[in-house]
Scaffold this active site. Structure first.
Site, PDB file in Angstrom:
ATOM      1  N   LYS A  10       0.819  -1.218   0.000  1.00 26.38           N
ATOM      2  CA  LYS A  10       0.000   0.000   0.000  1.00 26.38           C
ATOM      3  C   LYS A  10       0.857   1.274   0.000  1.00 26.38           C
ATOM      4  O   LYS A  10       2.064   1.215   0.266  1.00 26.38           O
ATOM      5  CB  LYS A  10      -0.923  -0.034   1.219  1.00 26.38           C
ATOM      6  N   TYR A  50     -12.458  -2.027  -3.715  1.00 25.52           N
ATOM      7  CA  TYR A  50     -12.954  -2.198  -2.344  1.00 25.52           C
ATOM      8  C   TYR A  50     -14.472  -2.072  -2.247  1.00 25.52           C
ATOM      9  O   TYR A  50     -14.995  -1.837  -1.146  1.00 25.52           O
ATOM     10  CB  TYR A  50     -12.275  -1.185  -1.419  1.00 25.52           C
ATOM     11  N   GLU A 127      -9.789 -10.851  -7.240  1.00 21.45           N
ATOM     12  CA  GLU A 127      -8.812  -9.764  -7.064  1.00 21.45           C
ATOM     13  C   GLU A 127      -7.654  -9.888  -8.061  1.00 21.45           C
ATOM     14  O   GLU A 127      -7.159  -8.874  -8.566  1.00 21.45           O
ATOM     15  CB  GLU A 127      -8.272  -9.769  -5.629  1.00 21.45           C
TER      16      GLU A 127
HETATM   17  P1  CMP Z   1      -7.340  -4.601   3.703  1.00 19.77           P
HETATM   18  O1  CMP Z   1      -6.851  -5.934   4.110  1.00 19.77           O
HETATM   19  O2  CMP Z   1      -6.803  -3.982   2.468  1.00 19.77           O
HETATM   20  O3  CMP Z   1      -8.956  -4.686   3.574  1.00 19.77           O
HETATM   21  C1  CMP Z   1      -9.774  -3.570   3.733  1.00 19.77           C
HETATM   22  C2  CMP Z   1      -9.045  -2.377   4.283  1.00 19.77           C
HETATM   23  O4  CMP Z   1      -9.870  -1.414   4.901  1.00 19.77           O
HETATM   24  C3  CMP Z   1      -8.105  -2.818   5.398  1.00 19.77           C
HETATM   25  O5  CMP Z   1      -7.059  -3.573   4.904  1.00 19.77           O
HETATM   26  C4  CMP Z   1      -7.756  -1.488   6.007  1.00 19.77           C
HETATM   27  O6  CMP Z   1      -6.820  -0.755   5.233  1.00 19.77           O
HETATM   28  C5  CMP Z   1      -9.113  -0.803   5.932  1.00 19.77           C
HETATM   29  N1  CMP Z   1      -9.856  -0.986   7.172  1.00 19.77           N
HETATM   30  C6  CMP Z   1     -10.393  -2.106   7.670  1.00 19.77           C
HETATM   31  N2  CMP Z   1     -11.044  -1.886   8.821  1.00 19.77           N
HETATM   32  C7  CMP Z   1     -10.931  -0.569   9.054  1.00 19.77           C
HETATM   33  C8  CMP Z   1     -11.381   0.279  10.082  1.00 19.77           C
HETATM   34  N3  CMP Z   1     -12.093  -0.185  11.125  1.00 19.77           N
HETATM   35  N4  CMP Z   1     -11.081   1.591  10.003  1.00 19.77           N
HETATM   36  C9  CMP Z   1     -10.359   2.052   8.957  1.00 19.77           C
HETATM   37  N5  CMP Z   1      -9.903   1.295   7.937  1.00 19.77           N
HETATM   38  C10 CMP Z   1     -10.174  -0.015   7.984  1.00 19.77           C
END
Ligand code: CMP
Length: 138
Positions: A10, A50, A127
């Site tokens: 990221k 997403y 994905e």
């Molecule tokens: P990722 O594994 O890429 O999947 C979804 C993403 O959303 C996660 O990693 C975080 O970057 C983000 N994310 C998940 N939960 C939260 C949260 N409670 N608050 C903010 N960002 C979140």
């Protein structure tokens, strides 16, 4: 079982210049890098990737973060690649991730968590196809 999973390094991790260290950890864990490219996601592309989270309160911030700078997307292949990758990433919330995991070492919080990894076989398929054509996967 030989599996493939999608990984995203990221914008926070790219900015910290730890792409090399993260790829090294994938390889050290027995995962083969079958495809990789660097991209700057547009807000629209990040929003589509997403989309499953679109009802969540963090969605807009997540889209803004993921399009804030370049990312490296990769296909990792290996025995139980999906679970293996999740183990070495550590839990989503970087503040709860043990030292020695990628998120524990390089993440900041629950959003800026250094890496994404597919969470199951169906998501992995979707994905990978989102970012790569078959001919780009070696
Ligand atoms: P990722 O594994 O890429 O999947 C979804 C993403 O959303 C996660 O990693 C975080 O970057 C983000 N994310 C998940 N939960 C939260 C949260 N409670 N608050 C903010 N960002 C979140």
């Amino acid at each position: 079982m030989l599996e493939r999973t999608l990984s995203i390094i990221k914008p926070d991790a790219v900015q910290k210049r730890v792409i090399g260290e993260i790829l090294r950890r994938f390889e050290a864990a027995g995962l083969r890098i079958a495809a990789a490219k660097m991209l700057r996601l547009s807000p629209d592309t990040a929003a589509r990737f997403y989309a499953v989270h679109r009802e969540r309160p963090f969605y807009q911030d997540l889209v803004r973060f993921m399009s804030s700078g370049p990312v490296l997307v990769a296909v990792l292949e290996g025995e139980n690649a999906i679970a293996r990758n999740r183990e070495i990433m550590g839990p989503t919330d970087s503040t709860k991730a043990p030292k020695g995991t990628i998120r524990g070492d390089f993440g900041t919080d629950v959003e800026k968590n250094a890496v994404h990894g597919s969470d199951g076989p169906d998501t992995a398929k979707w994905e990978i196809a989102f970012f790569f054509s078959e001919s780009e996967i070696c």
